[in-house]
Structures are given as C-alpha cells and as structure tokens.
Design a protein around this motif. Structure first.
Motif, PDB file in Angstrom:
ATOM      1  N   ALA A 307     -38.372  -4.328  36.667  1.00 22.89           N
ATOM      2  CA  ALA A 307     -39.549  -3.285  36.875  1.00 22.89           C
ATOM      3  C   ALA A 307     -38.811  -1.723  35.912  1.00 22.89           C
ATOM      4  CB  ALA A 307     -39.019  -3.057  38.047  1.00 22.89           C
ATOM      5  N   ALA A 308     -37.668  -2.158  35.686  1.00 24.40           N
ATOM      6  CA  ALA A 308     -37.634  -1.141  34.252  1.00 24.40           C
ATOM      7  C   ALA A 308     -38.055  -1.655  33.074  1.00 24.40           C
ATOM      8  CB  ALA A 308     -36.055  -1.071  34.083  1.00 24.40           C
ATOM      9  N   ASP A 309     -38.728  -2.731  32.813  1.00 22.55           N
ATOM     10  CA  ASP A 309     -39.580  -3.236  31.674  1.00 22.55           C
ATOM     11  C   ASP A 309     -40.452  -2.495  31.718  1.00 22.55           C
ATOM     12  OD1 ASP A 309     -37.307  -4.307  30.125  1.00 22.55           O
ATOM     13  OD2 ASP A 309     -36.878  -6.184  31.461  1.00 22.55           O
ATOM     14  N   GLN A 310     -41.528  -3.075  33.152  1.00 29.60           N
ATOM     15  CA  GLN A 310     -42.804  -2.247  33.367  1.00 29.60           C
ATOM     16  C   GLN A 310     -42.605  -1.153  32.808  1.00 29.60           C
ATOM     17  OE1 GLN A 310     -44.791  -3.102  37.262  1.00 29.60           O
ATOM     18  NE2 GLN A 310     -45.754  -4.689  36.011  1.00 29.60           N
ATOM     19  N   ALA A 311     -41.285  -0.657  33.600  1.00 27.14           N
ATOM     20  CA  ALA A 311     -42.054   1.484  33.091  1.00 27.14           C
ATOM     21  C   ALA A 311     -42.196   1.941  32.223  1.00 27.14           C
ATOM     22  CB  ALA A 311     -40.562   1.578  34.012  1.00 27.14           C
ATOM     23  N   ASP A 347     -38.037   2.320  39.341  1.00 22.14           N
ATOM     24  CA  ASP A 347     -38.486   2.686  37.643  1.00 22.14           C
ATOM     25  C   ASP A 347     -39.522   3.118  37.602  1.00 22.14           C
ATOM     26  OD1 ASP A 347     -35.952   1.824  37.457  1.00 22.14           O
ATOM     27  OD2 ASP A 347     -36.082  -0.501  37.740  1.00 22.14           O
ATOM     28  N   ILE A 348     -40.456   2.451  38.408  1.00 27.36           N
ATOM     29  CA  ILE A 348     -41.631   3.187  37.606  1.00 27.36           C
ATOM     30  C   ILE A 348     -42.693   4.151  38.361  1.00 27.36           C
ATOM     31  CG2 ILE A 348     -44.758   2.169  38.329  1.00 27.36           C
ATOM     32  CD1 ILE A 348     -42.777  -0.606  38.821  1.00 27.36           C
ATOM     33  N   ALA A 349     -42.490   4.513  39.736  1.00 25.13           N
ATOM     34  CA  ALA A 349     -42.042   5.531  40.427  1.00 25.13           C
ATOM     35  C   ALA A 349     -42.319   7.227  39.572  1.00 25.13           C
ATOM     36  CB  ALA A 349     -42.198   5.842  41.658  1.00 25.13           C
ATOM     37  N   ALA A 350     -41.110   7.022  38.702  1.00 21.59           N
ATOM     38  CA  ALA A 350     -40.490   7.688  38.263  1.00 21.59           C
ATOM     39  C   ALA A 350     -40.877   8.757  36.921  1.00 21.59           C
ATOM     40  CB  ALA A 350     -38.946   7.597  38.006  1.00 21.59           C
ATOM     41  N   THR A 351     -41.503   7.036  36.131  1.00 23.92           N
ATOM     42  CA  THR A 351     -42.539   7.634  35.168  1.00 23.92           C
ATOM     43  C   THR A 351     -43.798   8.399  35.507  1.00 23.92           C
ATOM     44  OG1 THR A 351     -44.517   5.722  35.339  1.00 23.92           O
ATOM     45  CG2 THR A 351     -41.547   4.665  34.289  1.00 23.92           C
TER      46      THR A 351
END
Length: 576
Positions: A307-311, A347-351
């Motif tokens: 998920a961090a990579d996708q973020a 990880d994603i919502a944090a962007t």
C-alpha cells in the motif's frame, strides 16, 4: 434480507420497447467537483455486455441500451474497456489507433451518443487508455520495422541488438507477463535477421519507449482527443509500467522462466520516472476541470507490492485513484481483510486521495468461484459458500470509505465459467503457454439478460449470432430478468446497498473505527452510527449490535451473525 424500497416493475430487456425504470434517488450534479471520491463505477467489458447487431459481440450501442439498467442498479458511472481499432490479439489492449472506434464496436458517432446518454442519466463515463504498449499493426511500429536499425521511429520502441553469436539470443533474460520471452527478433528490410523488440505481454503488443519525448506528446494529444469528446476520465492500463531501466540489464528475478508471472521484474515496472508522466496528465485533467468545475478522473491499474508503494501514485498532483488490488487478492479470512484495509487507510488515505476498492475485474477469477474454497466444515449450514462469501464481501466493500468498482455480472452473482473448451479459448495466455492456469476467458463470457437458453438475450435480431464465447446452460439461473424478479438475489443486494450508500451520510468518505469482535468476525463503525460486521467463519457468532439490521447478505436471526454473512446496522451510540 431486509429490503430497502425498490422498484419492482416487471423486468424488461434493455433493447425492448419499454425503458427500464430508474431508482428514486437524486443523481449527482453533472458538474460536481470531487464526484470520484466516493463513486461506485461499473466496469463494462464492452464485447461481453450487450450486442445490438446480432454478430455475437457486444458493442457501444449495446452499452447505450443498457444504461437505464445500470442507472436503476444505482452506480455512479461506467468504465469502458478498450473499443479502439485493434487486431484483437488481446481483445482491444493491442491498440492500432488511439483516436477511433473499431467497426466491430461501432463508430465515433456511436461513442458520442453513448457519452451524451450517460450524462443525461447522471452517469459518468470513463474510457480505458493503454499507454504501455500498442498493437504490432500500429502504423508507427510498422514504420519502425521498415526503417531498419537506427531509424528514428525505432527510438519510440525498445529495439536492441541480440546477444551471442550473430545476435541470436535476446538482449536480456526478461520474460513476458503472458508467458514466453519478452523479446521477438525481426527480419530487417534486407531480409536478414536483425534487432529484437521488447513486449512485456505478447509479441503483438510492442512496448512504447517513454524516454522518447514524441511518445509523451502523442499520448497527451490522445487524452485531449477524448476529453474534447466529453469523457469524465481514464482508467490507465499498466499504470506502473511505461518506463524500463535505460540499460535493459538482466532481471535479478530468480524465477525468470517461461511461466506466466506477476509484475515481479523490478527493472520493467515501477520506475521513478513514471511519476513525471502522471503529473503531466493530472495537469491536463485540471485544465479541463477548470473550465466547467467537473473533475476529470485518472484511475490507475497500479500493481505494486505494498500500500505504501501505491500511495506514491496518488499524491495530490498525480493520479486521483489507483485500484487497491490487495483486497481482491486477500484470502477469505478476517485477519487478512483487516490487515489490507488497515494498510490502505494508513498509507493511501494519508495522501489525501481516497482508496479505490475492487473485488473483481476482467483479469481475475470471479469472486463467487474464488471464495468457494476452502469448503466449509461438514456441520456448517452453507450449501453455497462461494455465493454467500461473495455477497458478504460486497457489503463489506460498499461500507468502506472511498470509491468502489463493480465488474459486470458481479451484481448477478455470476460464477467463473471454468469448463470452456480449449477450442473456444481466446486469451493470449493460453496461446502463449498452452496452460489453462490463469486464463481469463472464464470471467468474460457474455452476460445473460433473459430467457432459458443461449444467447440469453445478449444478442439482438431475428437470427442472432452465436456469442463470441459460449454461455453455459446454467446461465439461465443468473439472467438479469430473473435477478430483478427475485428480491433475494445478488442484484437486489447490490441495488439496496448502493441506494443506502448514496443516501446515508455515514457511507462513502469519512472515518472508520474498528470494533472489538469475536474471532473470525470483522466489525467497524462508519461516521455517526453505521456498523458493518462480517463473519468470515463457518459457524454463527453473536452480532456486535442489538436490534434489527438495516441490510444483510443472508438472513440474520435476532442477536446472531451467521457464518459467511455481512450485515449493516444503525447504532445510535456508535461513532467512528
């Protein structure tokens, strides 16, 4: 299942005289900003949706005829798989012209009508764009072949000299996603064996060289071509691809053999330069958005390990969304689902983006079949574990914060067609490997709409042609006609969940808080009091909330959450 209000008029085929009625709900404003953040988009696999001409292949006019059905279902928009001119080696993902429509699907006028009709119904329209590769019949690739080594057009692709005696071996050890080597040797204009070209999928799909500025400029023109025709955005194929390591060295992948593999070659995927492209594309979309206030969406097929990579792909100036495949790939297990959901939220919502959930698509075994194994214990009262789990997973996905994509037929509870004869298979994976493992035709069989025998209303006309993939007899149990008439069907579960999602302020975007729950049960609260719980086990468990559920995937006795069941409650004392 406790039903929300639904129109139960007799079902009609979308091509019939009387239009399918729409639900009593308020559509989104056509010029809304941020519409994509909690939207539910329906993936239309065009050649398998609805055939308006009787040739056995779905088309754009068929999609247009089915729009009232999709509006009635309750989705916010559609994503069209490729309909461009193509030799159809990979059913449109080998594009021969990015600015036109293949005659088998219609023409540009049919496309324009489809977009207008979708907007008239309040539905967004996304198109598939394929920037990693094109067709080997694409004019520029044909020109590159005629130029010979060193020609300027060859720089737009990945041509390289071979290794070994007389260059008879491929330039490196890379293998294609669909099996076999990732390189094919060409015969030069003088008739001699020559250079090799790279294709990360099939030889009929040469990869573009995105380090060549002309390639970037051509695709920016393509975006504008379709944006000028009114599309609301793009689904981007192989969005973690495009750039390859400039030196094309051997891959360190220890499993570099001829099996079909996932995106494991770190030299061919997820290169840092790719983010420059998404910033450029986002700027083009923002330019159009500034004109009318309607966001133009970029959603990427981003296959990366974490998920961090996708973020990194959904930062504020890059893609709006990227499909979160980790949920689709999770086994039927409460801890596995909780882990992938937690990773996405962290990880994603944090962007600042929203998570884009998906349980099915045109490349995956359908959820009903995928979840059927392992089978439940003998004393479990569950004759259809795959169907029950797929229903529960749907309620879980639609209760999560963010957006969701529904693949056609998902709302009918279609299982995978696993017994297509070899002679009917068209997937290049089968042609390249000779193996049925991971062949994708089984989820692409044309939809059943009505009747008791093939073509099940899929084709029109007095003498309709045979569907391009054979439909099994048991499709009669899954027609849209039958599903709409049966209030306990998958269709009504999706319809009711989508209606509630659109009308309950707790759903869509917003916070999520996990609740303490028994083993095998996953429970969370959304906003001010919407509780979703899923029992991943085979045996019943205590319900986490007292009272009558708002919606359930299977019947729930008071205080009980049966095995392989999901339910929604309104809880006055629960907050996220």
């Amino acid at each position: 299942m406790i039903s929300a209000s639904v129109d139960n008029d007799p079902p009609r085929h979308p091509l019939g005289a009387r239009p399918v009625p729409t639900p009593n709900s308020t559509p989104r404003p056509a010029g809304s900003a941020g519409w994509w953040r909690d939207a539910v988009i329906y993936q239309v696999y065009v050649r398998s949706f609805l055939d308006s001409t009787g040739d056995g292949i779905g088309d754009l006019a068929g999609v247009g005829a089915g729009l009232p059905y999709l509006k009635r279902l309750g989705v916010d928009g559609i994503w069209l798989t490729p309909f461009y001119p193509s030799p159809q080696h990979d059913h449109g993902y080998d594009v021969a012209d990015y600015h036109d429509v293949d005659p088998v699907y219609g023409d540009l006028d049919a496309f324009d009508r489809l977009v207008r009709d979708a907007h008239r119904l309040g539905l967004k329209c996304l198109v598939d764009i394929v920037p990693n590769h094109c067709s080997s019949r694409y004019p520029l690739f044909l020109q590159a072949l005629t130029e010979g080594p060193g020609g300027p057009t060859r720089a737009m692709f990945h041509f390289a000299s071979g290794r070994g005696d007389d260059g008879a071996l491929p330039p490196n050890n890379w293998h294609a996603m669909f099996g076999g080597p990732a390189w094919t040797r060409v015969t030069e204009p003088d008739g001699t064996p020559g250079e090799w070209y790279l294709h990360m999928f099939t030889p009929e799909q040469p990869d573009w060289n995105w380090r060549e500025p002309t390639v970037r400029g051509n695709f920016e023109q393509t975006l504008r071509f379709w944006l000028d025709r009114g599309v609301d955005g793009f689904r981007i194929d192989v969005a973690a691809g495009l750039f390859k390591h400039p030196d094309l060295p051997d891959s360190p992948d220890p499993e570099a053999d001829e099996r079909t593999r996932d995106s494991v070659n770190p030299l061919a995927w997820n290169q840092p330069e790719i983010h420059e492209v998404w910033r450029d594309w986002r700027a083009i979309c923002e330019e159009y958005t500034a004109g009318d206030g309607n966001d133009r969406l970029l959603v990427g097929e981003v296959s990366v390990p974490t998920a961090a990579d996708q973020a990194r792909y959904v930062r504020p100036d890059e893609l709006h969304q990227a499909f979160f495949f980790h949920l689709l790939n999770a086994p039927w297990d409460a801890a596995a689902f909780q882990n992938v959901i937690t990773d996405a939220l962290r990880d994603i919502a944090a962007t600042g983006s929203t998570i884009t959930w998906v349980l099915n698509n045109h490349d995956q075994v359908r959820a009903v079949t995928r979840y059927a194994a392992p089978t439940p214990s003998q004393d479990a009262d569950l004759p259809d574990p795959g169907g029950a789990r797929a229903r529960a997973a749907a309620l879980l996905m639609l209760a999560l914060p963010g957006a969701a994509y529904v693949y056609q037929g998902e709302e009918l509870g279609l299982p995978e067609v696993i017994d297509l004869p070899d002679e009917a298979l068209t997937d290049p994976i089968f042609r390249r490997t000779g193996s049925r493992l991971r062949v994708r035709d089984g989820c692409r069989v044309p939809l059943p709409w009505s009747g008791q025998a093939s073509p099940f209303g899929f084709t029109a006309g007095d003498a309709p042609g045979r569907p391009w993939l054979p439909q099994p007899e048991w499709f009669a149990n899954h027609t849209t006609e039958r599903a709409i008439a049966d209030t306990d069907s998958f269709w009504h579960l999706y319809h009711e969940a989508l209606h509630l999602r659109r009308n309950l302020p707790q759903l869509g975007e917003g916070p999520l808080r996990w609740l303490d729950s028994p083993p095998d049960v996953l429970a969370f609260v959304r906003g001010d009091g919407l509780v979703c719980a899923v029992n991943f086990g085979d045996r019943q468990a205590p319900a986490p909330v007292t009272g009558t559920p708002l919606l359930t995937s299977r019947p729930c006795p008071p205080g009980i959450l049966p095995g392989n069941t999901a339910a929604w409650w309104i809880c006055e004392h629960c907050t996220a």
